[in-house]
Design a protein around this motif. Structure first.
Motif, short mmCIF file in Angstrom:
data_model
loop_
_atom_site.label_atom_id
_atom_site.label_comp_id
_atom_site.label_asym_id
_atom_site.label_seq_id
_atom_site.Cartn_x
_atom_site.Cartn_y
_atom_site.Cartn_z
N ARG A 67 29.61 32.02 39.46
CA ARG A 67 30.49 32.99 39.30
C ARG A 67 30.90 33.75 40.61
N GLN A 68 29.64 34.16 41.01
CA GLN A 68 29.88 34.97 42.39
C GLN A 68 30.44 34.12 43.50
N LYS A 69 30.18 32.98 43.49
CA LYS A 69 30.69 32.13 44.68
C LYS A 69 32.32 31.90 44.74
N VAL A 70 32.73 31.93 43.19
CA VAL A 70 34.02 31.93 42.97
C VAL A 70 34.81 33.24 43.21
N ALA A 71 34.09 34.11 43.06
CA ALA A 71 34.50 35.79 43.38
C ALA A 71 34.58 35.92 44.88
N ARG A 72 33.49 35.18 45.64
CA ARG A 72 33.65 35.50 47.07
C ARG A 72 34.68 34.63 47.65
N VAL A 73 35.53 33.46 47.19
CA VAL A 73 36.46 32.79 47.65
C VAL A 73 37.72 33.63 47.36
N HIS A 74 37.83 34.36 46.04
CA HIS A 74 38.66 35.28 45.88
C HIS A 74 38.63 36.35 46.80
N ALA A 75 37.87 36.76 47.23
CA ALA A 75 37.68 37.92 48.11
C ALA A 75 38.18 37.69 49.35
N LYS A 76 37.84 36.38 49.87
CA LYS A 76 38.05 36.02 51.28
C LYS A 76 39.78 35.68 51.13
N ILE A 77 40.36 35.50 50.09
CA ILE A 77 41.71 35.15 50.24
C ILE A 77 42.27 36.54 50.11
N SER A 78 41.76 37.58 49.55
CA SER A 78 42.46 38.87 49.34
C SER A 78 42.20 39.50 50.82
N ASP A 79 41.37 39.30 51.45
CA ASP A 79 40.85 39.91 52.64
C ASP A 79 41.88 39.45 53.79
N CYS A 80 42.19 37.97 53.88
CA CYS A 80 43.14 37.65 54.53
C CYS A 80 44.54 37.87 54.40
N ARG A 81 44.98 38.07 53.26
CA ARG A 81 46.13 38.47 52.84
C ARG A 81 46.37 40.00 53.36
N MET A 82 45.46 40.72 53.10
CA MET A 82 45.73 42.34 53.29
C MET A 82 45.60 42.40 54.84
N ASP A 83 44.95 41.73 55.63
CA ASP A 83 44.68 41.42 57.02
C ASP A 83 46.12 41.51 57.55
N GLY A 84 46.72 40.62 57.05
CA GLY A 84 47.98 39.84 57.36
C GLY A 84 49.13 41.00 57.23
N LEU A 85 49.08 41.59 55.94
CA LEU A 85 50.17 42.50 55.65
C LEU A 85 49.97 43.73 56.63
N HIS A 86 48.72 44.21 56.76
CA HIS A 86 48.65 45.34 57.59
C HIS A 86 49.13 45.28 58.94
N LYS A 87 48.96 43.86 59.65
CA LYS A 87 49.36 43.90 60.89
C LYS A 87 50.92 44.06 60.88
N LEU A 88 51.45 43.24 59.81
CA LEU A 88 52.97 43.21 59.82
C LEU A 88 53.62 44.53 59.59
#
Ligand SMILES: [Zn+2]
Length: 381
Positions: free
Chosen positions: A231-252
């Protein structure tokens, strides 16, 4: 002076990990027990318990032998969680939110410490009842001493500390540039200058990884240790997606705020489009709500103006050259020619130009433009 939260990752020692696990557990326990107490009081006796009553219930629990363990952790986070519960109830009674939920062990855990429950000195942060300072990865300097800190553990097992500090927002040089922004799906947004951002599909990019992790999880026995790991592995993939998205949005959002004095957006479009189940997933993946939220606070700090355009303004149907309004403009039409003045339009750029014009008109009329109170709609995570 403005307040702002600065968030850092940290790595707890085994002792701190234990203390935090206990603290998170007690916070959750108190929150849920008091929520149950308030709910019962309301349903059984139509009695509304306020913050004072909730706090009295906490004191009672600390004195009762079965719940004496609450004394092992700092009392500040326990009181703070009741403050948050009070806000949740206020939002519920004012019709702004649903009834407060019970806290689950599986989601993000957190504990809030006010000044009396932590020490900050020479770049070191020490929690009450802990012997050693937290090992924090200071990715940037704190501008001042924090007034409140929130320690959290996300579902991927990562620890963060968020420090609320006063800071002086950096003033940006005034620029004559103004921009209209059309939020979209093919592109996260298109500006009135014709700039397209593209739309990085973070979820799609990690789809294979996610599917694999979820498949592995589904094969594990319920309640087993391996299942918790999966379950934690699934959560880590979710976290990765959310980090990438936030990073992109902050830059824009940073770029838009740096380059423009006035920024015009269609605020309520976000909410309305999310109601369309066919579009909702792509929209929350694109992060419109989060993007507008970032624009809002970054514009405020930099003394830029963010103008919200009325949702009924026909930004897509209107010809930005002559003002002719089309009867219909279905979503699949990407380019069109105005029947009146024969101008050829790109759908999104035309909409962005209209949004900009409408925003400037609002500004010229001197109407309330700073207040975007109804906008925030944080993106789903
Ligand atoms: Zn026209």
């Amino acid at each position: 002076m403005t307040k702002r939260a600065y968030k850092y990752r940290f790595y707890p020692t085994p002792e701190q990990e234990q203390l935090l696990a206990r603290t998170f557990g007690c916070v959750r326990f108190v929150y849920n027990a008091v929520l149950r107490y308030r709910t019962d009081a309301f349903y059984q006796r139509q009695e509304k318990i306020g913050y004072v009553g909730a706090n009295a219930e906490l004191s009672r629990m600390k004195k009762t032998s079965e719940t004496e363990f609450l004394n092992e952790v700092s009392c500040v986070p326990l009181q703070q969680c009741l403050r948050h519960q009070q806000t949740a109830f206020k939002n519920f009674f004012d019709g702004r939110a649903r009834y407060p939920n019970f806290k689950s062990k599986r989601h993000r855990q957190s504990a809030e410490f006010t000044r009396s429950a932590f020490k900050y000195r020479d770049g070191q942060l020490l929690l009450a009842k802990s012997k050693e300072p937290l090992v924090i990865r200071w990715s940037r300097q704190l501008p001042s001493e924090p007034t409140t800190i929130t320690v959290s553990k996300d579902s991927a097992g990562r620890y963060f500390v968020s420090c609320l500090c006063e800071f002086e927002p950096e003033e940006l040089p005034i620029t004559p540039k103004m921009v209209g922004i059309d939020l979209g799906l093919k592109d996260l947004f298109v500006t009135s200058d014709g700039i397209r951002t593209g739309n990085p599909r973070h979820t799609a990019k990690y789809a294979a990884k996610m599917a694999k992790a979820q498949r592995a999880l589904s094969k594990k026995k319920l309640g087993s240790r391996n299942r918790a790991k999966a379950r934690q592995k699934v959560a880590r993939v979710h976290a990765k997606i959310s980090d990438c998205r936030m990073d992109g949005l902050h830059k824009l959002s940073r770029q838009i705020v740096n380059e423009n004095q006035v920024i015009c957006v269609e605020s309520l479009k976000v909410k309305n489009m999310l109601r369309n189940p066919r579009l909702a997933k792509s929209i929350s993946d694109a992060g419109w709500g989060e993007f507008v939220r970032q624009l809002e606070y970054k514009a405020l700090w930099a003394d830029r103006q963010l103008v919200a355009i009325d949702q009924w303004y026909p930004s897509s149907k209107r010809c930005s050259a002559c003002g002719h309004v089309m009867d219909k403009m279905p979503l699949h039409i990407r380019a069109w020619t105005c029947p009146d003045c024969t101008t050829k339009h790109d759908r999104d750029v035309n909409a962005a130009v209209n949004i900009k014009a409408a925003g400037l008109a609002v500004l010229a009329l001197g109407e309330n433009v700073s207040g975007m109170g109804q906008v925030p709609l944080s993106s789903s995570r």
